[in-house]
Design a protein around this motif. Sequence first.
Motif, PDB file in Angstrom:
ATOM      1  N   UNK A  16     -37.345  40.268  35.445  1.00  0.00           N
ATOM      2  CA  UNK A  16     -37.388  41.469  34.604  1.00  0.00           C
ATOM      3  C   UNK A  16     -37.194  41.021  33.167  1.00  0.00           C
ATOM      4  N   UNK A  17     -38.127  41.388  32.312  1.00  0.00           N
ATOM      5  CA  UNK A  17     -37.996  41.052  30.901  1.00  0.00           C
ATOM      6  C   UNK A  17     -36.971  41.951  30.231  1.00  0.00           C
ATOM      7  N   UNK A  18     -36.336  41.435  29.208  1.00  0.00           N
ATOM      8  CA  UNK A  18     -35.362  42.211  28.442  1.00  0.00           C
ATOM      9  C   UNK A  18     -36.073  43.420  27.849  1.00  0.00           C
ATOM     10  N   UNK A  19     -35.572  44.601  28.158  1.00  0.00           N
ATOM     11  CA  UNK A  19     -36.162  45.828  27.628  1.00  0.00           C
ATOM     12  C   UNK A  19     -35.674  46.081  26.210  1.00  0.00           C
ATOM     13  N   UNK A  20     -36.475  46.759  25.444  1.00  0.00           N
ATOM     14  CA  UNK A  20     -36.078  47.106  24.078  1.00  0.00           C
ATOM     15  C   UNK A  20     -34.954  48.129  24.131  1.00  0.00           C
ATOM     16  N   UNK A 102     -43.709  40.271  33.604  1.00  0.00           N
ATOM     17  CA  UNK A 102     -43.028  40.326  32.316  1.00  0.00           C
ATOM     18  C   UNK A 102     -43.424  39.163  31.412  1.00  0.00           C
ATOM     19  N   UNK A 103     -43.236  39.360  30.117  1.00  0.00           N
ATOM     20  CA  UNK A 103     -43.469  38.287  29.146  1.00  0.00           C
ATOM     21  C   UNK A 103     -42.396  37.224  29.349  1.00  0.00           C
ATOM     22  N   UNK A 106     -39.373  37.473  27.024  1.00  0.00           N
ATOM     23  CA  UNK A 106     -38.435  38.549  27.341  1.00  0.00           C
ATOM     24  C   UNK A 106     -37.563  38.193  28.544  1.00  0.00           C
ATOM     25  N   UNK A 107     -38.100  37.404  29.484  1.00  0.00           N
ATOM     26  CA  UNK A 107     -37.296  36.916  30.613  1.00  0.00           C
ATOM     27  C   UNK A 107     -36.237  35.958  30.082  1.00  0.00           C
ATOM     28  N   UNK A 108     -36.631  35.064  29.165  1.00  0.00           N
ATOM     29  CA  UNK A 108     -35.675  34.137  28.545  1.00  0.00           C
ATOM     30  C   UNK A 108     -34.528  34.917  27.903  1.00  0.00           C
ATOM     31  N   UNK A 109     -34.849  35.970  27.165  1.00  0.00           N
ATOM     32  CA  UNK A 109     -33.820  36.772  26.484  1.00  0.00           C
ATOM     33  C   UNK A 109     -32.876  37.408  27.509  1.00  0.00           C
ATOM     34  N   UNK A 110     -33.418  37.944  28.598  1.00  0.00           N
ATOM     35  CA  UNK A 110     -32.581  38.558  29.642  1.00  0.00           C
ATOM     36  C   UNK A 110     -31.667  37.514  30.285  1.00  0.00           C
ATOM     37  N   UNK A 111     -32.218  36.331  30.577  1.00  0.00           N
ATOM     38  CA  UNK A 111     -31.419  35.261  31.186  1.00  0.00           C
ATOM     39  C   UNK A 111     -30.297  34.841  30.232  1.00  0.00           C
ATOM     40  N   UNK A 112     -30.637  34.594  28.978  1.00  0.00           N
ATOM     41  CA  UNK A 112     -29.628  34.157  28.007  1.00  0.00           C
ATOM     42  C   UNK A 112     -28.532  35.208  27.834  1.00  0.00           C
ATOM     43  N   UNK A 113     -28.915  36.473  27.755  1.00  0.00           N
ATOM     44  CA  UNK A 113     -27.914  37.539  27.627  1.00  0.00           C
ATOM     45  C   UNK A 113     -27.078  37.658  28.898  1.00  0.00           C
ATOM     46  N   UNK A 114     -27.692  37.424  30.042  1.00  0.00           N
ATOM     47  CA  UNK A 114     -26.979  37.510  31.316  1.00  0.00           C
ATOM     48  C   UNK A 114     -25.966  36.391  31.529  1.00  0.00           C
ATOM     49  N   UNK A 115     -26.193  35.212  30.910  1.00  0.00           N
ATOM     50  CA  UNK A 115     -25.273  34.080  31.113  1.00  0.00           C
ATOM     51  C   UNK A 115     -24.331  33.863  29.929  1.00  0.00           C
TER      52      UNK A 115
END
Length: 153
Positions: A16-20, A102-103, A106-115
């Motif tokens: 899931x890509x990071x949503x706006x 997903x882009x 945006x997946x990278x952003x979700x992963x980084x925010x999640x960890x």
Amino acid sequence: MSDHKPVSFIVPGEAVGKGRPRVRMLGAKPGKKPVPMLYTPAETKAYEDLIARYAAASMQGRELITGPVLVELKIAVGIAVSWSKKKTAAALAGQVMPTKKPDADNVLKAICDGINGIVFKDDVQVVNVSMSKRFAEKPGVSVRVVPLEGLPS
């Protein structure tokens, strides 16, 4: 000094890509000026919580990485059940690429925010990134965080 071994884990399921961020207006009542409030979409929040659970399990009590890191992502995208055997085989062989949501960024952003706060102190520590997005029989994201030599700024 923090541990120099990489941290690896897999987040199962479709990425899931990071949503706006969304805006909700608070206090929109007669005589009250509405106040905008930003919030993270529910799907993004749920995915970041899932990432955090798998990341925490992979840490096994070790300390947060405090220096610069490389983040490697291998995004495995599921294949549509409606596809023919021929197209499925081509996708698994890497001849058909997943140029759909997903882009990867945006997946990278979700992963980084999640960890954040689980594997490393803050995602500002990410100085190198390696990402790929391919079709696979089993969807998921393989995550590897590698501590790098070098001092933080």
